[in-house]
Design a protein around this motif. Structure first.
Motif, PDB file in Angstrom:
ATOM      1  N   THR A  95       0.803  -1.211   0.000  1.00 46.45           N
ATOM      2  CA  THR A  95       0.000   0.000   0.000  1.00 46.45           C
ATOM      3  C   THR A  95       0.843   1.270   0.000  1.00 46.45           C
ATOM      4  O   THR A  95       0.320   2.360  -0.231  1.00 46.45           O
ATOM      5  N   SER A  96       2.147   1.139   0.253  1.00 45.19           N
ATOM      6  CA  SER A  96       3.017   2.313   0.186  1.00 45.19           C
ATOM      7  C   SER A  96       3.328   2.709  -1.253  1.00 45.19           C
ATOM      8  O   SER A  96       3.876   3.797  -1.491  1.00 45.19           O
ATOM      9  N   LEU A  97       2.996   1.839  -2.213  1.00 41.47           N
ATOM     10  CA  LEU A  97       3.141   2.142  -3.647  1.00 41.47           C
ATOM     11  C   LEU A  97       4.582   2.431  -4.055  1.00 41.47           C
ATOM     12  O   LEU A  97       4.828   3.166  -5.013  1.00 41.47           O
ATOM     13  N   ASP A  98       5.546   1.855  -3.344  1.00 42.17           N
ATOM     14  CA  ASP A  98       6.935   2.211  -3.604  1.00 42.17           C
ATOM     15  C   ASP A  98       7.630   1.309  -4.612  1.00 42.17           C
ATOM     16  O   ASP A  98       8.674   1.679  -5.154  1.00 42.17           O
ATOM     17  N   GLY A  99       7.108   0.113  -4.863  1.00 45.56           N
ATOM     18  CA  GLY A  99       7.759  -0.764  -5.814  1.00 45.56           C
ATOM     19  C   GLY A  99       7.382  -2.214  -5.608  1.00 45.56           C
ATOM     20  O   GLY A  99       6.380  -2.530  -4.966  1.00 45.56           O
ATOM     21  N   ILE A 100       8.203  -3.107  -6.159  1.00 45.74           N
ATOM     22  CA  ILE A 100       7.934  -4.543  -6.147  1.00 45.74           C
ATOM     23  C   ILE A 100       9.017  -5.258  -5.355  1.00 45.74           C
ATOM     24  O   ILE A 100      10.206  -5.081  -5.608  1.00 45.74           O
ATOM     25  N   ASP A 101       8.600  -6.066  -4.388  1.00 44.09           N
ATOM     26  CA  ASP A 101       9.524  -6.939  -3.670  1.00 44.09           C
ATOM     27  C   ASP A 101       9.438  -8.337  -4.285  1.00 44.09           C
ATOM     28  O   ASP A 101       8.341  -8.841  -4.553  1.00 44.09           O
ATOM     29  N   VAL A 102      10.594  -8.956  -4.498  1.00 45.50           N
ATOM     30  CA  VAL A 102      10.682 -10.287  -5.109  1.00 45.50           C
ATOM     31  C   VAL A 102      11.480 -11.187  -4.175  1.00 45.50           C
ATOM     32  O   VAL A 102      12.545 -10.789  -3.687  1.00 45.50           O
TER      33      VAL A 102
END
Length: 377
Positions: free
Chosen positions: A14-21
């Motif tokens: 929800t922070s809209l900062d990016g993608i964690d993989v």
């Protein structure tokens, strides 16, 4: 015989900062072998598109609708996730055939549990085609269809991790995820599990500093460290009925709104909201069946030293210890992505993802939709 599967988890919070993989090998039960992980940030222009999507999504009354440009954003979001997977595979000398399944969270743009409505943008079938890997997605909907809140889903993974923490042996431990919204998973001294959203996490601070300083977040709590807590403003949040309501419910980022510009200076606003984030966790913990002795903190909020300092001070009054995930050998950045990999394997095995004491669902249920890689058949 234990069947191990290799899974990639993808998380966009929800922070809209990016993608964690993150990569995981697991049987979807007690065996968890954590692998490499990475993060890919969104550029400012795409973050603005996602922020606009949150406003567009407010008009939705049915989860399959895609008003405005949501369909285009969903496609771009999915393609960005596919590129993140391809880059991750290349960085770790892996081929698509080395991975059994992707757990794809997507981007939550609307969450109204009281209306049994949750929307995560993300085209699982497109992701499977683009990556050449079977993909499990849309993991919240089945919980809601059976009376649950659709969140939090991570507790099943937290419970698996807790079993391997010698530091928590014989103690009631709480995993705290401070993302845009904070949530907690309680594992009692007898092994019982309770979980729920605990209040606003980073979202209020992020919105506040972006509006008043033009930056996406308060790195390390630097801005907050220059301010003071406005007790009246803090109590406006902490006095919310959410914290006293005996019925726990999941939150949408719109349930708590940032202060108005005239309410505080930049620094005092950031400091007050950091305090609210920490105090909200302890207030929600009052609903737990047993007093925790250890709080293990993951998510971006653990990097804000002001939040962590307040949380440690408040928990210390109750005789509890607060540690970042890394202090117990875990990775606080990748834990959510790892959880989505773990849940994808559970979904393949039709094991429950959610439980009455975690989401309020009527009975333990599995979930998720499987999109097969068409090229692999």
């Amino acid at each position: 015989m234990t069947v191990m599967r290799t899974a990639i988890g993808l998380m966009s919070g929800t922070s809209l900062d990016g993608i964690d993989v993150a990569l995981l090998r697991t049987d979807g039960e007690a065996v968890v072998e954590r692998g490499p992980s990475t993060g890919r940030s969104y550029d400012a222009a795409f973050r603005r598109r996602l922020q606009a999507a949150l406003e567009t999504a407010k008009t939705m009354g049915e989860r399959r609708e895609r008003p405005g440009d949501l369909a285009g954003i969903e496609r771009e979001l999915t393609l960005r996730h596919a590129e993140a997977v391809r880059a991750f595979l290349a960085e770790n000398n892996l081929a698509p055939s080395d991975v059994d399944v992707i757990g794809f969270h997507g981007q939550t743009v609307l969450h109204r549990p009281n209306e049994a409505l949750t929307v995560q943008l993300g085209d699982g079938a497109l992701l499977a085609r683009e990556t050449g890997i079977d993909t499990v997605y849309d993991m919240r909907a089945n919980d809601m269809a059976h009376g649950g809140q659709g969140a939090p889903l991570i507790p099943a993974y937290h419970a698996a991790l807790a079993a391997g923490l010698t530091r928590s042996s014989g103690k009631a431990v709480v995993f705290v995820n401070i993302g845009g919204i904070s949530n907690i998973t309680f594992i009692g001294s007898g092994g019982d599990i309770v979980a729920f959203d605990s209040g606003p996490g980073n979202t209020l601070i992020d919105q506040w500093v972006e509006a008043h300083a033009g930056i996406p977040y308060d790195q390390g709590g630097m801005i907050a460290s220059e301010g003071r807590v406005d007790a009246e403003l803090a109590e406006r949040y902490l006095g919310h009925a959410f914290f006293t309501d005996p019925v726990r419910r999941s939150l949408d980022r719109n349930d708590f709104r940032p202060p108005e510009g005239a309410d505080a200076s930049l620094e005092d606003g950031a400091r007050t909201l950091a305090h609210v984030t920490a105090a909200a966790i302890l207030r929600s913990a009052r609903h737990l069946p047993e007093r925790p002795r250890l709080y293990v903190v993951c998510g971006g909020g653990r990097l804000n030293r002001v939040i962590m300092g307040d949380l440690a001070a408040l928990a210390g009054v109750e005789g509890a210890e607060v540690v970042a995930a890394e202090a117990v050998g875990l990775d606080g950045d990748s834990m959510e992505a790892e959880a989505w990999a773990y849940l994808a394997v559970r979904s393949l095995r039709a094991l429950p993802l959610t439980f009455p004491a975690t989401t309020g669902v009527r009975a333990p249920v599995s979930g998720g939709v499987l999109a097969k890689d068409v090229l692999a058949g």
